[in-house]
Enzyme design. Structure first.
Site, PDB file in Angstrom:
ATOM      1  N   ARG A 268       0.842  -1.195   0.000  1.00 36.92           N
ATOM      2  CA  ARG A 268       0.000   0.000   0.000  1.00 36.92           C
ATOM      3  C   ARG A 268       0.880   1.247   0.000  1.00 36.92           C
ATOM      4  NH1 ARG A 268      -5.082   2.233   3.676  1.00 36.92           N
ATOM      5  NH2 ARG A 268      -5.235   4.157   2.483  1.00 36.92           N
TER       6      ARG A 268
ATOM      7  N   ASP B  65      -8.259  -1.018   9.026  1.00 37.20           N
ATOM      8  CA  ASP B  65      -8.580  -0.029  10.054  1.00 37.20           C
ATOM      9  C   ASP B  65      -8.981  -0.711  11.351  1.00 37.20           C
ATOM     10  OD1 ASP B  65      -8.219   2.493   8.784  1.00 37.20           O
ATOM     11  OD2 ASP B  65     -10.102   2.229   7.700  1.00 37.20           O
TER      12      ASP B  65
ATOM     13  N   ARG C  96      -6.784   1.588  -3.493  1.00 35.87           N
ATOM     14  CA  ARG C  96      -5.722   1.049  -2.638  1.00 35.87           C
ATOM     15  C   ARG C  96      -5.663  -0.475  -2.748  1.00 35.87           C
ATOM     16  NH1 ARG C  96      -9.446   3.832   1.611  1.00 35.87           N
ATOM     17  NH2 ARG C  96      -9.852   4.838  -0.364  1.00 35.87           N
TER      18      ARG C  96
ATOM     19  N   ASP D 270      -6.543  -1.908   2.640  1.00 34.51           N
ATOM     20  CA  ASP D 270      -6.873  -0.877   3.624  1.00 34.51           C
ATOM     21  C   ASP D 270      -7.329  -1.590   4.889  1.00 34.51           C
ATOM     22  OD1 ASP D 270      -7.406   1.553   4.809  1.00 34.51           O
ATOM     23  OD2 ASP D 270      -9.375   1.786   3.885  1.00 34.51           O
TER      24      ASP D 270
END
Length: 313
Positions: free
Chosen positions: A110, A124, A119, A122
Site C-alpha cells: 500500500r 482499520d 488502494r 486498507d
C-alpha cells in the site's frame, strides 16, 4: 487493558467463534475492517488475514464473509471494493494493533498518495473492547465507521451484538437504523455559519436536500440537531424519517489543533450515533459529508458463503 465479552452473532462468519468463557483476562477483542479495490483483491485480502493471524500476540481471528461494494468518495473511476471485517482476540494494546495493521499494509504494497484513492489493501481498527480514547495516530472507536454500510454489513456476521461504548447501540441496531431511508445527517459543533455553509454547499453540489419541515425519502442534511432525539430509543428513532440517521460532530482544526482529548471528541450529550469530522478545509468537509450520506445506504453484496474464505487457496 480493557476486556470485552464476545459480541454474539447469528450471521455467516467463520465458524471459529470465541466463547466468552474462553476469553482470557489478559486478552482483548478488537474489530478491524479490511478493504481492497486494486490488484489481485482476493489474494491481498487473504494475505492480510494470514499475516495478522501469524502475529504471536493474536490468539484467534473470526472473519465475516467478503462483500463487494462501490467506491464512495475520492477520485472517480475507481474499481469496486472487496470488504470484510474480523474480530481478533489479542494481547496487543491499541497501538500494537495499529502497528500490526500498518506493517501488514506496507508489506502488501500500500502507498498512501491521496485520501480515498484506490488502494491495494486498507486495514482499520474499528472497535477495541469498550475502549474510548484518542491520540494523533489513532482514535477509538473509529470516528467515521458509523456511516459505513461496507463495515456494518459485514459486522453483522461476527459482531452484531457488539455495542458502541459511546452511545450504547449494538452494531445490528446501527446497521438497521442506517438502512431505513432517508439517509441524513445533522451537523453539530463548529459554529452556526460554518454549519450553514456546509449544508448549502452540499445541497448545491450534490443531489441532497437541506432539511425541511415536511420530509420526503430524499437524502438530507441539516445545520441543527432536532430536540426529538433526546431520550429516543433505537427502535423508535429508525421509524422517524424527520430525524437524522447520524449526527456529524464538526471540529475546526489547524495542523496544530486536532481533536485535543477523548472528552472533546466523544462528549456524552445524547445516546445517538455520531460521525466525527475534522474541518481544516471547507471543500473537503463538504465532500466528506456527501460521501458519508452516500455510504449509509450504498449497495453491499456478499461474494463468499462464509468467513472461511481466507483459508482457501
Amino acid at each position: 487493558m480493557p476486556t470485552e465479552k464476545f459480541p454474539g452473532s447469528s450471521g455467516s462468519g467463520s465458524s471459529a467463534r470465541i466463547p466468552p468463557s474462553q476469553v482470557s483476562i489478559n486478552m482483548a477483542l478488537c474489530l478491524i475492517s479490511l478493504g481492497s479495490n486494486m490488484g489481485d483483491r482476493d489474494a491481498l485480502m487473504r494475505s492480510a488475514i494470514e499475516q495478522i493471524i501469524a502475529e504471536p500476540n493474536v490468539r484467534s481471528i473470526q472473519c465475516s464473509r467478503v462483500f463487494t461494494t462501490p467506491p464512495v468518495g475520492g477520485p472517480k473511476g475507481q474499481s469496486p471494493f472487496l470488504n470484510a471485517v474480523a474480530v481478533l482476540e489479542t494481547t496487543l494494546g491499541t497501538d500494537g494493533v495499529l502497528k500490526l495493521l500498518q506493517q501488514t499494509e506496507h508489506s502488501l504494497g500500500r502507498v498512501r498518495k491521496q485520501r480515498w484513492d484506490q488502494r491495494r489493501i486498507d486495514l482499520d481498527v474499528v472497535l477495541y473492547g469498550d475502549f474510548v480514547g484518542a491520540t494523533l495516530r489513532l482514535k477509538l472507536p473509529h470516528p467515521r465507521y458509523t456511516a459505513r454500510t461496507f463495515v456494518l454489513a459485514p459486522a453483522q456476521d461476527v459482531a452484531s451484538d457488539w455495542c458502541d461504548p459511546r452511545f450504547g447501540w449494538s452494531l445490528q441496531q446501527l446497521y438497521e437504523h442506517l438502512q431505513k431511508p432517508p439517509a441524513s445527517i445533522a451537523l453539530v459543533g463548529g459554529d452556526a455559519p460554518l454549519r450553514r455553509e456546509i449544508c448549502q454547499q452540499v445541497a448545491s453540489r450534490y443531489d441532497i436536500d437541506i432539511r425541511q419541515e415536511e420530509q420526503t425519502s430524499r437524502p438530507w442534511v441539516a445545520d441543527f440537531v432536532p430536540d426529538a432525539i433526546y431520550g429516543m430509543s433505537p427502535a423508535d428513532a429508525s421509524d422517524c424519517p424527520g430525524l437524522p440517521r447520524l449526527i456529524a460532530r464538526l471540529h475546526q482544526t489547524t495542523p496544530q489543533s486536532h481533536w485535543p482529548s477523548p472528552q472533546f471528541i466523544y462528549p456524552q450529550s445524547w445516546c445517538w450515533p455520531e460521525y466525527r469530522l475534522d474541518v481544516d478545509d471547507l471543500d473537503w468537509a463538504v465532500s466528506e459529508v456527501a460521501a458519508a450520506i452516500d455510504s449509509m445506504q450504498c449497495d453491499v453484496h456478499p461474494v463468499t458463503s462464509d468467513g472461511n474464505w481466507w483459508k482457501t487457496k
